[in-house]
Design an enzyme around this catalytic site. Structure first.
Site, PDB file in Angstrom:
ATOM      1  N   ARG A   2       5.182 -12.512 -12.267  1.00 38.09           N
ATOM      2  CA  ARG A   2       5.432 -12.142 -13.652  1.00 38.09           C
ATOM      3  C   ARG A   2       5.338 -13.310 -14.628  1.00 38.09           C
ATOM      4  NH1 ARG A   2      10.955 -10.941 -16.725  1.00 38.09           N
ATOM      5  NH2 ARG A   2      11.901 -12.133 -15.088  1.00 38.09           N
ATOM      6  N   ARG A   6       3.142 -17.424 -19.238  1.00 38.58           N
ATOM      7  CA  ARG A   6       3.982 -17.708 -20.399  1.00 38.58           C
ATOM      8  C   ARG A   6       4.234 -19.185 -20.656  1.00 38.58           C
ATOM      9  NH1 ARG A   6       9.358 -14.447 -21.206  1.00 38.58           N
ATOM     10  NH2 ARG A   6       9.557 -14.801 -18.988  1.00 38.58           N
ATOM     11  N   ARG A  15      -2.492 -15.609 -27.534  1.00 44.89           N
ATOM     12  CA  ARG A  15      -1.569 -14.525 -27.878  1.00 44.89           C
ATOM     13  C   ARG A  15      -1.038 -14.631 -29.311  1.00 44.89           C
ATOM     14  NH1 ARG A  15       2.328 -12.146 -25.250  1.00 44.89           N
ATOM     15  NH2 ARG A  15       2.741 -11.472 -27.363  1.00 44.89           N
ATOM     16  N   ASP A  51       1.935  -5.061 -18.398  1.00 47.75           N
ATOM     17  CA  ASP A  51       3.377  -5.023 -18.194  1.00 47.75           C
ATOM     18  C   ASP A  51       3.725  -3.693 -17.538  1.00 47.75           C
ATOM     19  OD1 ASP A  51       5.991  -6.587 -18.916  1.00 47.75           O
ATOM     20  OD2 ASP A  51       6.422  -4.469 -19.258  1.00 47.75           O
ATOM     21  N   TYR A 126      14.887   0.933 -17.495  1.00 49.51           N
ATOM     22  CA  TYR A 126      14.524   0.683 -18.902  1.00 49.51           C
ATOM     23  C   TYR A 126      14.612   1.956 -19.740  1.00 49.51           C
ATOM     24  CZ  TYR A 126      13.075  -4.031 -17.731  1.00 49.51           C
ATOM     25  OH  TYR A 126      13.081  -5.344 -17.330  1.00 49.51           O
TER      26      TYR A 126
END
Ligand code: 1CP
Length: 319
Positions: A2, A6, A15, A51, A126
């Site tokens: 994941r 980033r 981005r 995602d 979620y």
């Protein structure tokens, strides 16, 4: 793993000004971001940039990924009437995924592409909570309080997830990973009764394809045997259980994936190498092992430490 991108300046640059969910719907951008960690770190496989909530957005749910928070759902799913909002996913709903994977097939050459989806429990968390949650209180309230509604919710999510994984496999993904990141919050008895059937349905639905199926979770030491039963070919292990012990819990006929603590990468190189060597030693003699972190790359991580880690693992495992 994941959000590997980033911590990369090249990721932050492309981005800039583009919201997370929108960037997942732009095939050129998805292709570029997916390739970035492969180019820089020389990892053995690419993970598709997307995602776990993308398929839920694609069927029309009002949700967003908020910077610094994660997925946020405008109207949580809490009642039987709310289930009507969870319609089936068709390949047309995610045509940008098919397009992006097609582009990646042209770029990746021999490097495999890992597709992925969220597992029914983690997606449900979620949807029922309305966003990230530490204790999953609304989720558990539904699971214990209205088992029928819960089972119906997970069953619908299993169908959406299966359809989403099929799209990725048909487009060319060479392996798929089912992320059940938060399922470690459950006791084995509840996992068996309330989660395993839905996750098993997903693995069954894609069993006929010739692609390895990876099952990932965090804090799942007590669930490893049951996760093996759910049907994947590879079971992910975080850093809390040594791999040789994890293999005993998962049982024969499966490979393991993991299990370096991502936080180890903040330590000096020598310490990273010692901890990595421990993982590789515990994996020696297993039926199969995919070296990986036990969870995602942290955004503040120095990208160079990750490049050095990949290089070290390659030197230690070269035949
Ligand atoms: O490395 C990659 O970029 C791969 C793409 C990827 C993957 C595999 C992203 C991009 N998200 C995921 C999976 C994902 N998303 C999981 C399962 C794996 C895991 O446990 O890490 C989960 C739980 C999510 C939900 C999510 N999305 C969170 C966690 C929130 C929480 O509950 O604590 C967050 C922060 C996001 C946003 C997100 N997803 C991906 C990125 C690059 C980001 C950051 C968004 C940004 O840059 O603004």
């Amino acid at each position: 793993m994941r959000q590997a991108g980033r911590s990369l300046p090249e990721y932050l640059k492309v981005r800039e000004g583009i919201p997370m969910l929108e960037s997942c719907m732009r095939p050129e951008l998805v292709t570029e971001i997916t390739l970035q960690p492969v180019r820089r770190h020389k990892v053995d496989a690419a993970i598709y940039f997307s995602d776990i909530v993308v398929p839920l957005k694609a069927i029309g749910l009002d949700l967003d990924i908020k910077p610094g928070i994660g997925p946020v759902v405008a109207e949580p799913i809490r009642t039987r009437a709310d289930l009507a909002r969870l319609r089936e996913l068709t390949p047309d709903d995610v045509s940008y995924v098919t397009e992006a994977i097609g582009m990646l097939m042209g770029e990746l050459g021999a490097t495999p592409l890992i597709g992925f989806a969220g597992a029914p429990f983690t997606l449900a968390s979620y949807l029922v909570e309305g966003g990230p949650s530490r204790n999953h209180e609304h989720t558990k309230a539904m699971m214990y309080g209205d088992p029928e509604l819960w089972a119906e919710l997970l069953d619908r999510l299993a169908d959406i997830t299966s359809a989403f994984l099929k799209v990725q496999i048909e487009a060319g993904a060479s392996a798929v990973q089912l992320f059940d990141s938060w399922v470690g919050a459950l006791a084995p008895v509840d996992y068996r009764r309330s989660v395993l059937p839905a996750s098993a349905k997903v693995f069954d639905a894609i069993a006929a394809y010739d692609v390895p199926r990876i099952h990932f979770g965090v804090g799942t030491g007590e669930l490893l045997g049951l996760m093996g039963e759910a049907g994947a070919d590879v079971v992910g292990v975080d850093w809390r259980v040594p791999l040789d012990e994890a293999a005993r819990r998962v049982g024969p006929g499966k490979a393991l994936q993991g299990n370096l603590d991502p936080a180890v990468l903040f330590a000096p190189t020598a310490a990273v190498e010692t901890k990595t060597r421990e993982v590789l030693d515990a994996a020696a003699g297993l039926e199969g092992h995919i070296f990986n972190l036990g969870h995602g790359v942290l955004p503040t991580m120095d990208p160079d430490s990750l490049t050095r880690l990949v290089e070290y693992v390659h030197t230690q495992t070269a035949r």
